[in-house]
Design a protein around this motif. Structure first.
Motif, short mmCIF file in Angstrom:
data_model
loop_
_atom_site.label_atom_id
_atom_site.label_comp_id
_atom_site.label_asym_id
_atom_site.label_seq_id
_atom_site.Cartn_x
_atom_site.Cartn_y
_atom_site.Cartn_z
N PRO A 1 0.84 -0.98 -0.19
CA PRO A 1 0.01 -0.06 0.08
C PRO A 1 0.95 1.39 -0.08
O PRO A 1 0.63 2.10 -0.62
CB PRO A 1 -1.00 -0.04 1.32
N ALA A 2 2.12 1.31 0.76
CA ALA A 2 2.67 2.34 0.76
C ALA A 2 3.29 2.87 -0.45
O ALA A 2 3.28 3.98 -0.96
CB ALA A 2 3.80 2.25 2.03
N GLU A 3 3.81 1.66 -0.99
CA GLU A 3 4.20 1.80 -2.35
C GLU A 3 3.40 2.48 -3.66
O GLU A 3 3.64 3.33 -4.15
CB GLU A 3 5.11 0.59 -3.00
N LEU A 4 2.03 1.95 -3.48
CA LEU A 4 1.19 2.45 -4.37
C LEU A 4 0.67 3.87 -3.90
O LEU A 4 0.44 4.59 -4.76
CB LEU A 4 -0.31 1.52 -4.29
N VAL A 5 0.69 4.37 -2.82
CA VAL A 5 0.41 5.61 -2.41
C VAL A 5 1.34 6.49 -2.94
O VAL A 5 1.04 7.43 -3.73
CB VAL A 5 0.35 5.87 -0.80
N TRP A 6 2.82 6.03 -3.05
CA TRP A 6 3.69 7.02 -3.61
C TRP A 6 3.38 7.16 -5.12
O TRP A 6 3.60 8.18 -5.77
CB TRP A 6 5.29 6.39 -3.49
N LEU A 7 3.10 6.10 -5.84
CA LEU A 7 2.81 6.10 -7.24
C LEU A 7 1.61 7.09 -7.38
O LEU A 7 1.72 7.68 -8.49
CB LEU A 7 2.35 4.72 -7.67
N LEU A 8 0.58 6.66 -6.64
CA LEU A 8 -0.50 7.74 -6.88
C LEU A 8 -0.27 9.04 -6.71
O LEU A 8 -0.70 10.01 -7.57
CB LEU A 8 -1.65 7.23 -5.87
N ALA A 9 0.33 9.36 -5.76
CA ALA A 9 0.99 11.02 -5.47
C ALA A 9 1.54 11.39 -6.92
O ALA A 9 1.17 12.62 -7.17
CB ALA A 9 1.75 11.02 -4.22
N ALA B 1 5.33 8.14 -16.11
CA ALA B 1 5.90 6.61 -15.90
C ALA B 1 5.46 5.88 -14.51
O ALA B 1 5.56 4.84 -14.42
CB ALA B 1 7.49 7.25 -15.58
N ALA B 2 5.17 6.83 -13.63
CA ALA B 2 4.45 6.40 -12.54
C ALA B 2 3.26 5.87 -12.66
O ALA B 2 2.82 4.57 -12.20
CB ALA B 2 4.28 7.50 -11.39
N PHE B 3 2.52 6.33 -13.66
CA PHE B 3 1.41 5.75 -13.88
C PHE B 3 1.46 4.46 -14.59
O PHE B 3 0.82 3.55 -14.39
CB PHE B 3 0.79 6.76 -14.86
N GLU B 4 2.41 4.35 -15.45
CA GLU B 4 2.76 3.03 -16.11
C GLU B 4 3.07 1.80 -15.00
O GLU B 4 2.62 0.70 -15.10
CB GLU B 4 3.89 3.01 -17.14
N TYR C 1 0.10 0.96 -13.41
CA TYR C 1 -0.63 -0.09 -14.16
C TYR C 1 -0.15 -1.37 -14.17
O TYR C 1 -0.88 -2.24 -13.71
CB TYR C 1 -0.71 0.63 -15.50
N ALA C 2 1.17 -1.46 -14.20
CA ALA C 2 1.87 -2.79 -14.47
C ALA C 2 1.60 -3.68 -12.89
O ALA C 2 1.27 -4.60 -13.02
CB ALA C 2 3.18 -2.54 -14.63
N ALA C 3 1.59 -2.76 -12.03
CA ALA C 3 1.41 -3.29 -10.50
C ALA C 3 0.22 -3.78 -10.34
O ALA C 3 -0.38 -4.51 -9.65
CB ALA C 3 1.69 -2.16 -9.44
N THR C 4 -0.82 -3.34 -10.92
CA THR C 4 -2.41 -3.42 -10.54
C THR C 4 -3.27 -3.93 -11.61
O THR C 4 -4.37 -4.51 -11.32
CB THR C 4 -2.98 -2.35 -9.96
N ARG C 5 -2.72 -4.09 -12.71
CA ARG C 5 -3.71 -4.42 -13.83
C ARG C 5 -4.38 -5.71 -13.90
O ARG C 5 -5.41 -6.01 -14.19
CB ARG C 5 -3.04 -4.15 -15.30
#
Lengths: 281, 192
Positions: free
Chosen positions: B15-23, B31-34, B37-41
């Motif tokens: 979750p903490a990593e995903l929060v960073w990516l969302l931020a 690049a963060a969006f990609e 996407y790769a992490a959650t698709r």
């Protein structure tokens, strides 16, 4: 009285909305409530958080490779809402490819978890980390002490958002209007009014500042935005007006004034800045 | 999550990593969006495919879901939901809204759906459950077997009460009462 008798029907609606058992009309009603009722929106958030955990048991399935290309191509022309409230954190990512990064991250995270302070901070969604690193960096393990300053809270300014639910009674919203006052953008979503062959729904602004209703255009079949129609009106007029929908000949009223009966009306309410923060579409 | 799962699912970040990516995504970082996407698709696609049962519809919903995530990442609030439950909610809502408009989509193929329903609180080998999930499952475990199946089938398949009534061979009103009571009991058990 058992506790389930006391279980308010809105609570039940929120829970079933998230569970996914409502039919289209009930979902439209729930979505209208999310827009206009912050207590209801909070109920939905509660259930989304709780039941959302069930995703863990769903087997991942790879989407088609083409999907990303399509998403990527669609990003152009989108605008982002700028109201992120998170402090900016020195991100541990580097330019390495994704897979390497994940390994790196997982290793790093494991190391981090060894410090109880840090584990707590992670669990608290980084907030604790920010506080500790800015107030008492010495408490942190060497690796985590802030090298550059990492504390930069993004200034957030939530613009008021206005929503009107056009309906005849509470159970049957027909159209939902969302107005972005700053840009005078008006979005109309048709939720339960049936399309009528050879007829069009037309949206009107009714204000005591004008002798007659002003047309805001014909409502399309699906969600759409009218960009300019509201430009002619000042915010006070927009926020105090009544909005109404009539059924007109195809293409809209030929006279510029409503010719059909007013079928649905509604007034704008200002949604709470936080109320939509976790709202799902 | 990372330590407990290997292979495909190991791409799921914490979750903490995903929060960073969302931020980062909220600031327009593609690049963060990609990475997000790769992490959650695969998770999101798995969720919507189960509801929609048609690859073309699932693909459509996934595209819309990620566009929505891109445009509204700034509204994500980590105090209210984990990143993945927030994203799953967006995807599920899109999928359910779509399937309610497409009544012709077949709802049978129960074997698959029932596989999911069978995945009740069993100690799923090798999986690492979050504390929140354990708590939810403990509360769902207090419902009798049929109600558990009802709630899980509803959640995973996105079925209406009418469809559930047909499946469970009960009147719709009975299903409605069961759902209402089950959800009230889960809520009572979970607390706020």
């Amino acid at each position: 009285m058992t506790f389930e008798d006391a279980y308010d029907s809105d609570e039940s609606l929120a829970a079933e909305y998230v569970l996914g058992t409502l039919d289209a009309d009930e979902r439209a009603r729930a979505q209208a409530l999310i827009e206009t009722n912050s207590a209801f929106a909070a109920q939905v958030q509660y259930w989304e958080r709780r039941l959302g955990e069930l995703h863990a048991m769903v087997e991942p399935v790879e989407p088609p490779a083409q999907t990303w290309a399509n998403i990527s191509a669609r990003l152009d022309g989108t605008t982002q809402s700028e109201q992120f409230v998170l402090p900016r954190v020195d991100e541990p990512f580097d330019a390495a490819p994704l897979e390497d990064n994940v390994v790196y991250l997982s290793r790093q995270l494991r190391r981090w978890r060894e410090g109880t302070l840090v584990a707590g901070a992670l669990a608290a969604g980084l907030a604790g980390f920010i506080v500790i690193s800015s107030t008492a960096p010495d408490l942190l393990p060497e690796r985590l002490r802030p090298k550059p300053r990492v504390v930069e809270v993004v200034k957030t300014e939530t613009l008021p958002k206005f929503v009107a639910v056009l309906q005849r009674d509470a159970a049957s919203p027909a159209f939902i209007l969302t107005i972005d006052i700053e840009n005078r953008n008006l979005t109309v979503r048709r939720v339960s009014a049936d399309a009528q062959a050879g007829k069009s729904y037309e949206l009107w602004l009714v204000s005591d500042r004008f002798p007659a209703p002003r047309s805001l255009g014909v409502v399309g079949d699906s969600e759409f935005t009218i960009d300019n129609r509201l430009m002619a009106y000042d915010p006070a007029t927009i926020t105090t007006a009544t909005y109404a929908v009539t059924l007109e000949p195809e293409g809209g009223s030929p006279t510029g004034a409503p010719t059909g009966d007013i079928l649905w009306t509604g007034r704008l309410v200002q949604t709470l800045p936080g109320a939509r923060s976790q709202r799902s579409p | 999550m990372i330590e407990g799962e290997r292979g495909l699912a190991s791409r799921m970040l914490t979750p903490a990593e995903l929060v960073w990516l969302l931020a980062a995504v909220a600031k327009g970082d593609r690049a963060a969006f990609e990475r997000l996407y790769a992490a959650t698709r695969a998770k999101l696609y798995g969720v919507v495919l189960r509801i929609l049962r048609r690859a073309d519809l699932a693909d459509e919903v996934i595209q819309e879901t990620y566009i929505k995530i891109w445009t509204s990442a700034g509204q994500y609030n980590p105090a209210i939901a984990t990143p993945i439950t927030w994203m799953v909610s967006i995807a599920r809502n899109r999928a359910i809204d779509l399937i309610r408009k497409k009544s012709e989509v077949p709802i049978e193929e129960e074997s698959d759906a029932m596989d999911v329903a069978a995945e009740t609180p069993d100690p799923l080998a090798g999986r690492e459950f979050s504390e929140e999930l354990k708590r939810l499952l403990a509360c769902m475990g207090k419902l009798d077997g049929e109600r558990q199946r009802l709630v899980l089938l509803a959640y995973y398949s996105g079925w209406t009460r009418e469809q559930l009534a047909a499946k469970f061979e009960k009147p719709v009103n009975t299903i409605k009462t069961w759902l209402r009571r089950s959800l009230a009991e889960i809520r009572e058990c979970l607390g706020s």
